[in-house]
Scaffold this motif. Sequence first.
Motif, PDB file in Angstrom:
ATOM      1  N   ASP A  70       7.700  44.839  23.939  1.00  0.00           N
ATOM      2  CA  ASP A  70       7.290  45.181  22.578  1.00  0.00           C
ATOM      3  C   ASP A  70       7.137  46.691  22.427  1.00  0.00           C
ATOM      4  O   ASP A  70       7.547  47.278  21.419  1.00  0.00           O
ATOM      5  CB  ASP A  70       5.973  44.476  22.238  1.00  0.00           C
ATOM      6  N   ARG A  71       6.563  47.324  23.429  1.00  0.00           N
ATOM      7  CA  ARG A  71       6.432  48.792  23.380  1.00  0.00           C
ATOM      8  C   ARG A  71       7.807  49.449  23.417  1.00  0.00           C
ATOM      9  O   ARG A  71       8.052  50.438  22.701  1.00  0.00           O
ATOM     10  CB  ARG A  71       5.584  49.277  24.548  1.00  0.00           C
ATOM     11  N   ALA A  72       8.725  48.915  24.229  1.00  0.00           N
ATOM     12  CA  ALA A  72      10.061  49.491  24.319  1.00  0.00           C
ATOM     13  C   ALA A  72      10.790  49.418  22.984  1.00  0.00           C
ATOM     14  O   ALA A  72      11.489  50.366  22.588  1.00  0.00           O
ATOM     15  CB  ALA A  72      10.854  48.777  25.406  1.00  0.00           C
ATOM     16  N   ILE A  73      10.641  48.304  22.270  1.00  0.00           N
ATOM     17  CA  ILE A  73      11.294  48.167  20.960  1.00  0.00           C
ATOM     18  C   ILE A  73      10.704  49.165  19.969  1.00  0.00           C
ATOM     19  O   ILE A  73      11.431  49.791  19.183  1.00  0.00           O
ATOM     20  CB  ILE A  73      11.141  46.728  20.454  1.00  0.00           C
ATOM     21  N   MET A  74       9.395  49.335  19.995  1.00  0.00           N
ATOM     22  CA  MET A  74       8.744  50.285  19.095  1.00  0.00           C
ATOM     23  C   MET A  74       9.242  51.708  19.353  1.00  0.00           C
ATOM     24  O   MET A  74       9.568  52.452  18.419  1.00  0.00           O
ATOM     25  CB  MET A  74       7.230  50.215  19.291  1.00  0.00           C
ATOM     26  N   GLU A  75       9.302  52.117  20.607  1.00  0.00           N
ATOM     27  CA  GLU A  75       9.701  53.485  20.920  1.00  0.00           C
ATOM     28  C   GLU A  75      11.199  53.694  20.695  1.00  0.00           C
ATOM     29  O   GLU A  75      11.624  54.814  20.398  1.00  0.00           O
ATOM     30  CB  GLU A  75       9.312  53.811  22.357  1.00  0.00           C
ATOM     31  N   LYS A  76      11.996  52.653  20.832  1.00  0.00           N
ATOM     32  CA  LYS A  76      13.415  52.770  20.504  1.00  0.00           C
ATOM     33  C   LYS A  76      13.609  53.022  19.016  1.00  0.00           C
ATOM     34  O   LYS A  76      14.415  53.871  18.600  1.00  0.00           O
ATOM     35  CB  LYS A  76      14.141  51.486  20.927  1.00  0.00           C
ATOM     36  N   ALA A  77      12.859  52.295  18.173  1.00  0.00           N
ATOM     37  CA  ALA A  77      13.017  52.432  16.724  1.00  0.00           C
ATOM     38  C   ALA A  77      12.447  53.743  16.208  1.00  0.00           C
ATOM     39  O   ALA A  77      12.966  54.306  15.246  1.00  0.00           O
ATOM     40  CB  ALA A  77      12.344  51.252  16.014  1.00  0.00           C
ATOM     41  N   SER A  84      15.641  50.496  28.285  1.00  0.00           N
ATOM     42  CA  SER A  84      15.510  50.366  29.748  1.00  0.00           C
ATOM     43  C   SER A  84      14.605  51.434  30.333  1.00  0.00           C
ATOM     44  O   SER A  84      13.864  51.181  31.290  1.00  0.00           O
ATOM     45  CB  SER A  84      16.893  50.445  30.389  1.00  0.00           C
ATOM     46  N   GLN A  85      14.622  52.638  29.758  1.00  0.00           N
ATOM     47  CA  GLN A  85      13.763  53.719  30.257  1.00  0.00           C
ATOM     48  C   GLN A  85      12.287  53.370  30.068  1.00  0.00           C
ATOM     49  O   GLN A  85      11.475  53.539  30.986  1.00  0.00           O
ATOM     50  CB  GLN A  85      14.099  55.020  29.536  1.00  0.00           C
ATOM     51  N   THR A  86      11.933  52.883  28.882  1.00  0.00           N
ATOM     52  CA  THR A  86      10.532  52.530  28.629  1.00  0.00           C
ATOM     53  C   THR A  86      10.093  51.361  29.497  1.00  0.00           C
ATOM     54  O   THR A  86       8.970  51.354  30.014  1.00  0.00           O
ATOM     55  CB  THR A  86      10.349  52.174  27.141  1.00  0.00           C
ATOM     56  N   ILE A  87      10.973  50.379  29.699  1.00  0.00           N
ATOM     57  CA  ILE A  87      10.622  49.235  30.536  1.00  0.00           C
ATOM     58  C   ILE A  87      10.353  49.679  31.971  1.00  0.00           C
ATOM     59  O   ILE A  87       9.363  49.257  32.603  1.00  0.00           O
ATOM     60  CB  ILE A  87      11.730  48.170  30.476  1.00  0.00           C
ATOM     61  N   ASN A  88      11.212  50.542  32.510  1.00  0.00           N
ATOM     62  CA  ASN A  88      11.009  51.023  33.882  1.00  0.00           C
ATOM     63  C   ASN A  88       9.717  51.810  34.012  1.00  0.00           C
ATOM     64  O   ASN A  88       8.969  51.652  34.992  1.00  0.00           O
ATOM     65  CB  ASN A  88      12.198  51.894  34.304  1.00  0.00           C
ATOM     66  N   THR A  89       9.427  52.654  33.019  1.00  0.00           N
ATOM     67  CA  THR A  89       8.200  53.449  33.063  1.00  0.00           C
ATOM     68  C   THR A  89       6.967  52.557  33.021  1.00  0.00           C
ATOM     69  O   THR A  89       6.003  52.749  33.781  1.00  0.00           O
ATOM     70  CB  THR A  89       8.171  54.439  31.881  1.00  0.00           C
ATOM     71  N   CYS A  90       6.978  51.554  32.153  1.00  0.00           N
ATOM     72  CA  CYS A  90       5.821  50.660  32.025  1.00  0.00           C
ATOM     73  C   CYS A  90       5.648  49.789  33.262  1.00  0.00           C
ATOM     74  O   CYS A  90       4.519  49.516  33.686  1.00  0.00           O
ATOM     75  CB  CYS A  90       5.961  49.799  30.774  1.00  0.00           C
ATOM     76  N   LEU A  91       6.747  49.340  33.866  1.00  0.00           N
ATOM     77  CA  LEU A  91       6.639  48.532  35.081  1.00  0.00           C
ATOM     78  C   LEU A  91       6.031  49.332  36.218  1.00  0.00           C
ATOM     79  O   LEU A  91       5.170  48.829  36.957  1.00  0.00           O
ATOM     80  CB  LEU A  91       8.022  48.002  35.474  1.00  0.00           C
ATOM     81  N   ARG A  92       6.464  50.586  36.376  1.00  0.00           N
ATOM     82  CA  ARG A  92       5.874  51.427  37.421  1.00  0.00           C
ATOM     83  C   ARG A  92       4.394  51.674  37.150  1.00  0.00           C
ATOM     84  O   ARG A  92       3.578  51.657  38.076  1.00  0.00           O
ATOM     85  CB  ARG A  92       6.630  52.746  37.505  1.00  0.00           C
ATOM     86  N   SER A  93       4.046  51.881  35.881  1.00  0.00           N
ATOM     87  CA  SER A  93       2.636  52.099  35.537  1.00  0.00           C
ATOM     88  C   SER A  93       1.805  50.848  35.794  1.00  0.00           C
ATOM     89  O   SER A  93       0.665  50.940  36.268  1.00  0.00           O
ATOM     90  CB  SER A  93       2.524  52.510  34.066  1.00  0.00           C
ATOM     91  N   MET A  94       2.371  49.653  35.505  1.00  0.00           N
ATOM     92  CA  MET A  94       1.627  48.413  35.732  1.00  0.00           C
ATOM     93  C   MET A  94       1.369  48.189  37.224  1.00  0.00           C
ATOM     94  O   MET A  94       0.285  47.746  37.611  1.00  0.00           O
ATOM     95  CB  MET A  94       2.401  47.232  35.144  1.00  0.00           C
ATOM     96  N   VAL A  95       2.350  48.512  38.067  1.00  0.00           N
ATOM     97  CA  VAL A  95       2.181  48.338  39.506  1.00  0.00           C
ATOM     98  C   VAL A  95       1.232  49.382  40.072  1.00  0.00           C
ATOM     99  O   VAL A  95       0.391  49.081  40.936  1.00  0.00           O
ATOM    100  CB  VAL A  95       3.551  48.400  40.208  1.00  0.00           C
TER     101      VAL A  95
END
Length: 327
Positions: A70-77, A84-95
Amino acid sequence: MSRNALTQDSILTMATIKPEQVRDRQESSSLARSKASRWNTKDLGKRVGVDVASAATAGALTCPLITIIDRAIMEKASKGFPISQTINTCLRSMVARPSAFFLGTPFLLIYTLYTSTYLTANTIDTLRSMTHNEHYNTIDTGLPKFFATTIVNMAICVYKDARFAKMFGASPPSTQIRPTINTSPTRQFTPRAPVPTPALQIPKTSYALFCLRDSITIWASFNIPSLLAPSVPDFIASSPHMKASLAQFACPAAMQFASTPLHLLGLDLYNRQPAGGLRWTERLARIRRDYVPSCFARMGKIVPAYGVGGVVNVRMRDYLMRRVEGN
């Protein structure tokens, strides 16, 4: 035997049978009324607990991924960031910092949204089985479930979208500091206090588009699958459980082709608010640019939300309800 004797005998027989028939009818009608008026309240507390546990578990399993997408879609728009960039960043932050992720506002908003939606659907089914004295797995595919789940989902989702748009959407122009010229002989520049910039407001049209989008998604997630499942061909899915699961996955995902433009237009009306407004051709060009990646990203969000989450919620509720009835 004379005709009068036969007539009297027939009258006596009818007089004997008629009260019995009337009595049987009265008893059957009284049983039907008592059955209709008797509610199925056995183990009601346990059944409500099952509804809550199933909804909470389904939300916990699916909401981390939904939050990131959901965050990735918001930042894309709003900012044009690749999804894919936002998803990778958020996954690293979650871990790296799980406590900050799971206790943060974005995840809590998403978890509240989907858990409340699952719980509303479960509660409607439990209320129907209670008031109609029916089995626990009686599924209500009619308007009561649609309206209840839509109202709950829409109220929370519109609030969530407004918060997400302000957190991850376009930022207002930076505050400017205008210098003033001192007329004294030294000709020094004296800074003036910062001029505050008004925050962007969510347009009412965006709210309306978000509500329409949510109505379509809810109808495709909670009402259509149970109606469509029996029509799935046997060569695709043979058992009723497989047909139900396939319909639960396919219907919400397919509906994103129709709901994604509504979502993107609502975001664009918020992200780009020039003083003179924008032509619709410009907004349609932005929607065309983001449609394909956003559509598949929303499928990646909806399939966990109402596909995986919906199946987990239904299967777990079914398993626990059978345990409750077995006791």
